[in-house]
Write an enzyme that holds these catalytic residues in place. Structure first.
Site, PDB file in Angstrom:
ATOM      1  N   HIS A  21      63.729  85.833 -44.378  1.00  0.00           N
ATOM      2  CA  HIS A  21      64.924  86.487 -43.813  1.00  0.00           C
ATOM      3  C   HIS A  21      65.918  86.754 -44.940  1.00  0.00           C
ATOM      4  CE1 HIS A  21      67.763  87.857 -40.984  1.00  0.00           C
ATOM      5  NE2 HIS A  21      67.843  86.828 -40.159  1.00  0.00           N
ATOM      6  N   TYR A  24      73.012  86.432 -43.967  1.00  0.00           N
ATOM      7  CA  TYR A  24      72.650  85.051 -44.242  1.00  0.00           C
ATOM      8  C   TYR A  24      72.500  84.884 -45.760  1.00  0.00           C
ATOM      9  CZ  TYR A  24      72.209  84.708 -39.221  1.00  0.00           C
ATOM     10  OH  TYR A  24      72.503  84.733 -37.878  1.00  0.00           O
ATOM     11  N   ARG A  48      64.945  93.100 -28.013  1.00  0.00           N
ATOM     12  CA  ARG A  48      65.479  92.924 -26.656  1.00  0.00           C
ATOM     13  C   ARG A  48      64.571  93.456 -25.562  1.00  0.00           C
ATOM     14  NH1 ARG A  48      71.035  95.538 -28.273  1.00  0.00           N
ATOM     15  NH2 ARG A  48      69.549  96.574 -29.662  1.00  0.00           N
TER      16      ARG A  48
HETATM   17  C1  LIG Z   1      68.621  87.095 -28.793  1.00  0.00           C
HETATM   18  C2  LIG Z   1      68.445  87.677 -30.176  1.00  0.00           C
HETATM   19  C3  LIG Z   1      68.216  86.830 -31.241  1.00  0.00           C
HETATM   20  C4  LIG Z   1      67.992  87.355 -32.525  1.00  0.00           C
HETATM   21  N1  LIG Z   1      67.662  86.512 -33.557  1.00  0.00           N
HETATM   22  C5  LIG Z   1      67.248  87.020 -34.735  1.00  0.00           C
HETATM   23  C6  LIG Z   1      66.660  86.198 -35.712  1.00  0.00           C
HETATM   24  O1  LIG Z   1      66.445  85.001 -35.510  1.00  0.00           O
HETATM   25  N2  LIG Z   1      66.308  86.770 -36.893  1.00  0.00           N
HETATM   26  C7  LIG Z   1      66.492  88.121 -37.118  1.00  0.00           C
HETATM   27  O2  LIG Z   1      66.153  88.588 -38.209  1.00  0.00           O
HETATM   28  N3  LIG Z   1      66.993  88.922 -36.187  1.00  0.00           N
HETATM   29  C8  LIG Z   1      67.349  88.425 -34.990  1.00  0.00           C
HETATM   30  N4  LIG Z   1      67.767  89.263 -34.001  1.00  0.00           N
HETATM   31  C9  LIG Z   1      67.719  90.706 -34.227  1.00  0.00           C
HETATM   32  C10 LIG Z   1      66.384  91.270 -33.696  1.00  0.00           C
HETATM   33  O3  LIG Z   1      65.287  90.780 -34.443  1.00  0.00           O
HETATM   34  C11 LIG Z   1      66.380  92.808 -33.777  1.00  0.00           C
HETATM   35  O4  LIG Z   1      66.439  93.192 -35.118  1.00  0.00           O
HETATM   36  C12 LIG Z   1      67.551  93.432 -33.023  1.00  0.00           C
HETATM   37  O5  LIG Z   1      67.700  92.859 -31.748  1.00  0.00           O
HETATM   38  C13 LIG Z   1      67.378  94.943 -32.871  1.00  0.00           C
HETATM   39  O6  LIG Z   1      66.172  95.237 -32.207  1.00  0.00           O
HETATM   40  P1  LIG Z   1      66.126  95.566 -30.604  1.00  0.00           P
HETATM   41  O7  LIG Z   1      67.028  96.742 -30.396  1.00  0.00           O
HETATM   42  O8  LIG Z   1      64.680  95.888 -30.363  1.00  0.00           O
HETATM   43  O9  LIG Z   1      66.590  94.361 -29.898  1.00  0.00           O
HETATM   44  C14 LIG Z   1      68.045  88.751 -32.736  1.00  0.00           C
HETATM   45  C15 LIG Z   1      68.336  89.586 -31.645  1.00  0.00           C
HETATM   46  C16 LIG Z   1      68.512  89.076 -30.379  1.00  0.00           C
HETATM   47  C17 LIG Z   1      68.757  90.023 -29.230  1.00  0.00           C
END
Ligand SMILES: Cc1cc2nc3c(=O)[nH]c(=O)nc-3n(C[C@H](O)[C@H](O)[C@H](O)COP(=O)(O)O)c2cc1C
Length: 409
Positions: free
Chosen positions: A202, A207, A364
């Protein structure tokens, strides 16, 4: 004599030979020794459900296996801390202790038993460590000691706080670098022991590693700050050490924030797409197999363009620069890929052999619909393998036999 299990010729989510023309989305993706039967990957998502010093809880097994059961080619588990002080919150999962391995292995084994693949994202939260997990309607804030936090141990690239309500981190010193690099390497070794198929580093979202990359969060005067070469030094050092500690057959992904979404000026320098393209060219030569292109979250004043492809465009620019230079590192797109057509178009190869990205990471939408892969397949007219136990619910696609047409349930 034991009974034979229901037959399932392919892993769930694999296209069946019945569909003649497949969109690229349902063609295999080979990454070192790993072959994914489709190109839809569950993006890492922190679940803040590990309240006992980073150990997984009963939540994780059903959470992760719901995606694998329903055809996700690869599920990448949440940001998992490489050091206790590098957790974003007291509820983060960790791989900083040997005692974390058993819980992880249980989840990995269950995913493998379903015929699917699993990865893990390794993280150090840097100046965003020791926060409280985000809850609806609540402002981000630090977790104090009484809440299980460790505000005095938070380290960062520089002494710049993430935002109001967070602590001012201690600027990392020489000994800290060794600890962080070793933390990533040891966590990766534990991930290998637990049986994970993929490791993702990551280096996004503000971060620790991401905050080193950006000149807006890294104002160090030493060899880890200043020039592009200096700001990327920690990430490259970790990649090199980690790559040589894991099997040569194992894929390594890196997630970056491709831009700070800030206007770059000489007096207020930022991390830009051009920086990401330059970084991507370096990572290609270091054994990184897939660059997972996210963006932002390093600067509270960021301005994200309001269109659905805001991040897919970033992935596409990076991929096209790599391919233009004959480089083969794969590029993953993520962000608002929430329906069949966007998923298809994100990875579709055109007549010239170009695509925006090689894989579609979805966050999501998988939380809304764990059957996303199966539903995308149906929407695109692709017959895919369903879990054999569920065959009676699978949609009838293509030429349907008379017997099936009259099926009564
Ligand atoms: C509940 C939640 C937790 C997330 N935790 C992380 C994570 O642990 N590491 C990370 O790189 N991105 C994290 N993200 C970002 C997602 O990996 C993703 O990049 C972001 O939600 C956009 O994609 P989406 O539109 O398909 O949700 C998180 C997103 C959500 C909704």
């Amino acid at each position: 004599m034991s009974a034979k299990p229901l037959s399932q010729p392919y892993p769930t989510g694999t296209p069946l030979p019945t569909t003649s023309t497949l969109p690229t989305l349902f063609t295999p993706l080979k990454i070192r020794s790993l072959t994914l039967p489709n190109r839809i990957i569950v993006a890492p998502m922190g679940m803040y459900s590990a309240p006992h010093n980073g150990h997984l809880s009963p939540f994780h097994l059903p959470h992760v296996t719901q995606f694998a059961l329903r055809g996700a080619a690869l599920t990448i588990m949440e940001a998992t801390a490489v050091l206790a002080a590098g957790r974003t919150s007291p509820l983060d999962a960790g791989l900083y202790l040997d005692s974390h391995i058993a819980g992880m292995k249980e989840v990995v084994d269950a995913v493998h038993a379903l015929g699917q693949k699993i990865g893990i994202q390794l993280n150090h939260a840097g100046r965003k460590a020791s926060g409280m997990p985000l809850e609806r309607g609540m402002d981000a804030r630090i977790a104090n000691k009484e809440e299980g936090g460790w505000p005095e141990e938070v380290v960062g690239a520089s002494k710049l706080r993430w935002q109001e309500g967070y602590v001012e981190p201690r600027e990392m010193e020489e000994g800290d670098f060794e600890e962080v690099v070793t933390g990533f390497v040891r966590a990766a070794e534990r991930a290998v022991e637990a049986g994970f198929d993929v490791i993702e580093i990551h280096a996004a979202h503000g971060y620790l590693l991401s905050s080193f990359l950006s000149p807006s969060s890294n104002t160090r005067p030493d060899k880890y700050g200043g020039s592009f070469a200096n700001r990327t030094r920690l990430l490259l050092r970790i990649i090199t050490s980690l790559r040589s500690a894991i099997p040569a057959t194992m894929p390594l992904f890196v997630r970056i924030s491709a831009t700070d979404w800030m206007t770059h000026t000489p007096s207020a320098p930022q991390w830009t797409l051009t920086d990401s393209i330059n970084l991507a060219h370096e990572l290609d030569g270091l054994g990184v197999d897939l660059l997972d292109v996210s963006s932002g979250s390093n600067n509270l004043l960021q301005q994200i363009p309001p269109h659905a492809e805001y991040q897919i465009d970033l992935a596409s620019s990076i991929r096209s620069s790599l391919r233009g230079a004959g480089k083969t590192m794969l590029v993953g797109a993520v962000g608002r890929i929430d329906n069949a057509l966007i998923a298809r178009d994100t990875v579709q190869l055109n007549a010239a052999g170009d695509a925006k990205a090689d894989a579609a990471l979805v966050g999501r939408q998988f939380l809304r619909d764990p059957s996303f892969v199966l539903n995308v397949a149906e929407a695109l007219g692709v017959e895919v393998q369903w879990p054999s136990q569920y065959w009676r619910a699978a949609p009838l696609v293509g030429k349907v036999s008379e017997r099936d047409a009259k099926r009564v349930y």
